[in-house]
Design a protein around this motif. Structure first.
Motif, mmCIF file in Angstrom:
data_model
loop_
_atom_site.group_PDB
_atom_site.id
_atom_site.type_symbol
_atom_site.label_atom_id
_atom_site.label_comp_id
_atom_site.label_asym_id
_atom_site.label_seq_id
_atom_site.Cartn_x
_atom_site.Cartn_y
_atom_site.Cartn_z
ATOM 1 N N ASP A 1 37.589 7.475 62.618
ATOM 2 C CA ASP A 1 38.709 8.068 63.037
ATOM 3 C C ASP A 1 38.384 8.083 64.771
ATOM 4 N N LEU B 1 35.974 7.872 66.210
ATOM 5 C CA LEU B 1 34.521 8.306 66.849
ATOM 6 C C LEU B 1 33.021 7.495 66.199
ATOM 7 N N ASP C 1 30.201 6.467 64.637
ATOM 8 C CA ASP C 1 29.627 7.051 63.338
ATOM 9 C C ASP C 1 28.200 7.277 63.280
ATOM 10 N N ARG D 1 27.510 9.917 61.246
ATOM 11 C CA ARG D 1 27.206 10.899 60.192
ATOM 12 C C ARG D 1 25.865 10.899 59.740
ATOM 13 N N ASP E 1 30.660 11.257 65.958
ATOM 14 C CA ASP E 1 30.946 12.048 64.742
ATOM 15 C C ASP E 1 29.627 12.021 63.986
ATOM 16 N N SER F 1 28.870 14.458 61.680
ATOM 17 C CA SER F 1 28.947 15.299 60.370
ATOM 18 C C SER F 1 28.085 15.159 59.700
ATOM 19 N N CYS G 1 33.729 15.526 70.076
ATOM 20 C CA CYS G 1 32.623 15.200 69.191
ATOM 21 C C CYS G 1 32.973 15.996 67.820
ATOM 22 N N ARG G 2 32.525 15.676 66.824
ATOM 23 C CA ARG G 2 32.588 16.455 65.233
ATOM 24 C C ARG G 2 31.191 16.653 64.875
ATOM 25 N N SER H 1 35.873 19.866 70.301
ATOM 26 C CA SER H 1 35.005 19.524 69.381
ATOM 27 C C SER H 1 35.098 20.739 68.335
#
Length: 301
Positions: free
Chosen positions: A37, A39, A41, A43, A61, A63, A80-81, A100
């Protein structure tokens, strides 16, 4: 992709490279990672104990990453996520988090000091023993909170969606720190307040749900408490005595400004008194009467 898959995909070398770059505040643009999306990656990144200072990190991201016990000094995060991130016992000193999401994250025992958080979504996060000091929160959405402390923090255009249990908003002024701690254009959506303290906070356009379950004094709490205590002198039984003791304890704290507001859950009047419901009803009536009198006299707005 499952959470375990996100974590297991990291090899020690690739994780170390990313962590070293974050620690040094270096660019992550050429690490060869995909985007999600829009961002980068990251994760599931296993970054427990991360120590970073002065970094500016944009468009990540993270996550389901592990940032437990991270030490983040003057780090600025933007777009940011952090959804599902383990931030337990992490320390944010200075810096900022903006634009965020921190949904369903673990913020237990985390600390934020001297920072700015703006346009942050914290919905669903675990927050027990989360603490913040001298931090500004703007356009931030909070979930239900329990055992949380905000000391000398200010809130602008924020929303508190759930109940408050054991939450302390401590805004009393001191000689060393005379700046006001303000709740400005803030909305509380739940009337489930239990042991929630608003000690010395300035209320500016603060809304609570219309409910008999809570008592709100938006301005001049010290004057309202004094007038209510005077009005209660007509009642010489244990109800009147308990009310006056409660008001004295709440209003005579050092550093409480004359303009500070106050709010409390009706149930907080009932816990330590054998006739708790009667005490609560008397308190509500007396405080409302005191506010009405002081408004008519022009003492409070």
């Amino acid at each position: 992709m499952r959470r375990t898959d996100l974590t297991d995909r990291w090899h020690s070398e690739s994780a170390r490279d990313v962590i070293e770059r974050m620690t040094a505040g270096s660019s992550l643009d050429d690490v060869g990672l995909a985007t999600v999306d829009g961002l980068l990656d990251l994760r599931g990144l296993p970054a427990a104990g991360l120590v970073a200072e002065g970094a500016r990190l944009v468009g990540l991201d993270l996550s389901y990453a592990s940032l437990t016990e991270a030490r983040l000094n003057d780090v600025h995060w933007r777009q940011c996520r952090f959804d599902g991130v383990d931030l337990s016992a992490a320390v944010f000193r200075g810096g900022s988090v903006s634009e965020s999401t921190v949904r369903r994250a673990d913020l237990r025992d985390a600390f934020v000091g001297g920072a700015e958080w703006s346009s942050v979504d914290l919905v669903g996060s675990k927050s027990a023993y989360f603490a913040a000091e001298r931090t500004t929160f703007a356009r931030t959405t909070f979930p239900a909170l329990a055992s949380v402390g905000f000391t000398r923090c200010s809130f602008d255009d924020c929303r508190f969606l759930g109940g408050l249990s054991g939450v302390r908003f401590l805004g009393r002024q001191t000689r060393a720190d005379p700046e006001r701690a303000v709740l400005r254009r803030v909305s509380f959506f739940s009337d489930n307040l239990r042991y929630a303290e608003f000690d010395g906070m300035e209320f500016e356009d603060v809304s609570f749900p219309a409910s008999d379950a809570i008592v709100v004094v938006p301005h001049g709490f010290r004057a309202v408490a004094e007038r209510a205590s005077d009005l209660s002198l007509l009642r010489r039984d244990d109800i009147g005595e308990a009310f006056r003791k409660f008001m004295s304890r709440e209003s005579m704290r050092p550093g409480l400004s004359v303009t500070a507001g106050w709010a409390i859950g009706r149930r907080d009047f009932t816990d330590d008194h054998p006739n708790g419901p009667e005490l609560a009803e008397f308190a509500v009536r007396t405080l409302r009467k005191a506010q009405k009198q002081l408004r008519s006299e022009g003492v409070i707005p």
